[in-house]
Design an enzyme around this catalytic site. Sequence first.
Site, PDB file in Angstrom:
ATOM      1  N   PRO A 194      23.108 -38.459  84.554  1.00 59.85           N
ATOM      2  CA  PRO A 194      21.991 -37.798  83.819  1.00 59.85           C
ATOM      3  C   PRO A 194      21.854 -38.425  82.297  1.00 59.85           C
ATOM      4  O   PRO A 194      22.798 -38.267  81.555  1.00 59.85           O
ATOM      5  CB  PRO A 194      22.418 -36.237  83.811  1.00 59.85           C
ATOM      6  CG  PRO A 194      23.115 -36.031  85.028  1.00 59.85           C
ATOM      7  CD  PRO A 194      23.933 -37.240  85.090  1.00 59.85           C
ATOM      8  N   CYS A 195      20.594 -38.619  82.042  1.00 60.93           N
ATOM      9  CA  CYS A 195      20.553 -39.293  80.591  1.00 60.93           C
ATOM     10  C   CYS A 195      19.592 -38.583  79.861  1.00 60.93           C
ATOM     11  O   CYS A 195      19.489 -38.985  78.763  1.00 60.93           O
ATOM     12  CB  CYS A 195      19.782 -40.544  80.866  1.00 60.93           C
ATOM     13  SG  CYS A 195      17.990 -40.738  81.608  1.00 60.93           S
TER      14      CYS A 195
END
Length: 680
Positions: free
Chosen positions: A371-372
Site C-alpha cells: 500500500p502506497c
Amino acid sequence: MPGLLSLDPGGDLEVLFERQSGGRRSRGSSVSSTCTVGRDEPVQTIFLDLSSDDEVIDLTIDDSETTTAQIKYGEHALTSYRGPSGIIKPGDFVEVQQVKIGKYQVNFILISAIVRTIMGEHKIRGIPYIRNRYLCNMLPKKRNEVCQILHFDKDDVTRAPTLVDANIRFVRKPHTLIITNAIWPQHSAASPCVGLVHDQAGEGCVAEETDPLVCRWKFEIRSLRQAAMFKPLEECLVRVHESEVSEAKYRVAEAEISNIWRGRSFPGGSWPLEAEERPTTDIKTNGHRPTPRRASQKYTLFDSFAGAGGVSRGAKMAGLKVTHAIDKAAEVWPTYRTNFPDTRLFQGSVDEYVRAERRCPRADFLHLSPPCQFFSPAHTRESVHDDTNIFALFSCGSLIDKVRPRIVTVEQTFGITHDRHRMYLCTLINDFTQYGYSVRWKIVKLCTWGSAQDRKRLIMIAAAPGERLPPYPDALYSENGAGGLKPFVTIREALQGIRQSDPLHNTSTVKHFEPPRPPYNPDRLAGTLTTSGSDSCYPDGTRDFTLREFACLQGFPWYHRFQGTRTSIKRQIGNAFPPNTVMVLYQHLESWLLKQDGMTRHQPSSNNIICLTDRAHDDIQIIDTPVGYSPRRQKSVRQQNQSYRMYRSGMHEPLEIEDHTTAEAYAPAQGGSMAIDLTW
C-alpha cells in the site's frame, strides 16, 4: 581560489613528476565533475533539492574539480607522492577525510592519478568508496565492508564513471582492498570485533585500522547533465559479478551462488511443474540448457498485494503463468477469483501467509505492490491506516526469503523517494540487499510504456544472487512520436474499443452534468486516476466516466471483470498497477531471462499458423468470447484497423489455447464462412 591549498614550504615531501597535460582550459569547455574538495569549507557535497513534488532530484555540482578524465588541462601527473603517511601511487587504496557526496561520506579512494595543479596544489583522483554502514541503511551494516560509488553522466559518450578529487592533506593511510563476489561472511576479516555494526562508533576497533576491507557491492547513479546540475535518472545497488573479480581465490561461480540461494532452476520457465518430463538445470553443475523452450513452458509469477489483478492481468498478457497471489482485502477477492480461477489466492496478509505456508514454490518472478497511501505526496494528514500500510512495507523481506524468486518487481508511489519518507525507501532496499539481491530503482512515466495517463510511479527491479540485474524497458511512446517512437496513447484511443453493451458501461446510470462542463480534446493524456475515480469527466463534458471507461483508462482490457459496489470497483481500479504497462515490463523481463537462460521462444510449426492478413482467409472470424459472457465479440480481418488500435492502446490480449481453453471450428450460417471459436 576557494577550496585550493598551498603546500608547506618546509614539509617533508618528495614529488616525482611524470608529465604535463598540455593546453589551456577555457571556461566553456568544463569537463564532467561531481564534487570539489577544500580545506575550510564543506567539500564534495551534492545538494539534494526536495522542495517540490517532482520525481527528479537536483544534484548541485561544482564543475571545476573532478572529471571522467584522469588528467585535466594544465595539470602535472605524478608517479608517486611521499607524505606523512608514506609513499602513495596510482592503484593504491587510501583512506580520506572531509570528502562527501551529498549525504554520503566518502571514506576511501582507489587512486587513478596523483596530480599537481597550476596553483601548486597536490590532489589524488580516483573512484570513491564508502563503508556500508554509512550508506543510509541500504546495505547491511557489517564492519570493514565497503561499497564502490560510480556516478555516470548519461550524455557522456565515454560511459566512464566520474572520478573524485581529494586534497593530499586529507589522505590518511593506505589499506588493503579485497574485491569479491562471494556472499558475506566469506573473505571477511577474522578479527573478533568484525561483524554486524549496530551503530557508527566502530572506528576505534583495531580491525578498522588493520584488517583488509572487502568490497562486494557497487552503488551506481546515472544522471542527466543540465548546465552545472545533474538530475539523477536511475540508481542501483549491484553485487560485484564474478567477471569483475581479478583474483581467482576471491571469485565464486555465479551459478553456484544461485544454486545455494534458491536451488535448482528451470531454464525457460518453471511452468508446468512436471520437472521429470523436462530437461532441467542443476545450476551448481551448469547442466544442459535446451533451446528452444517447449510450447507450454512459461515463467511463473507470484503476485503479492494483488488487488483486482492489475499485475496478474498484465503478466498473463505478457505470457507468464500466475500461480500464486496474496491480498488481505475481502472486497477484491471476488474480482480476482473471477478473472484468475486457476491462481491460488491466499486471502490474508503477507505475514499470515509466511507463517501459514511451510513450503513455498520457487516462483521465477515475485511482484510487490505494498500500500502506497502513506507515502503519497497527496497524503497530508494522518490516517488510521498509516501504521498498517507501513507494516505491510516491512513484510516484503520475509516474503522474498520465502519465495526466493529470480526476479522481483516493485511498484510504489514516487513520494517514497522524498526526504521525509527516504528512510522507508532505504529500508525496502535493505530488504533486498540483506539477501544478496541486486536492485535498481527509478521513477517511470507510465505513458512511455503505453498508459493513457500522465502517471509516474517508482519502479524497482531486483535480481537474486547469481542472476544478472535486468535494465528497464526502453520507452515505447513519446509526445507526438518524438525520437521515432509511437505517440502517447490518448484518451480517445483508450476508450474507442468500448461498446455500449459492455458490462459496467451503462451511460444512463452515471452522473450527468447540468449544465454540461466545458468539453476538452480527448487526443491527450488523462490525469492520474485515483481510488475515487478522478475528478475528470467524459470529453464532451456531459457526464462522468463509466466504470468500464475508468478501467480502460487504467489499462485494463475490456474483458477484465469486476465485482462489488460502484465505490468498491472504483477503488479496485484506482489502486491497480496499469496492466498494459505491466505487460511491457514483463515482456522485457521475460526476454531478459530467456537470454540469460540461453533459450529462445517456442516457434510453432508453419502448418499450425493461419495468417489472417492473407486474402485466402478473408472470411475467417475469430470469436474470443468467454464461456457465459456476452455480448459475443467477433473480429475478422476486415476489422484490422480497429484491432490494431485496440492492441496499441493495450485493450487486446493475444489469445492462447491452454489450460481450460478450447477451440472449435465451425461454419456459421453466413455462406459457409470459417469461424474459430476460442472460449475460456
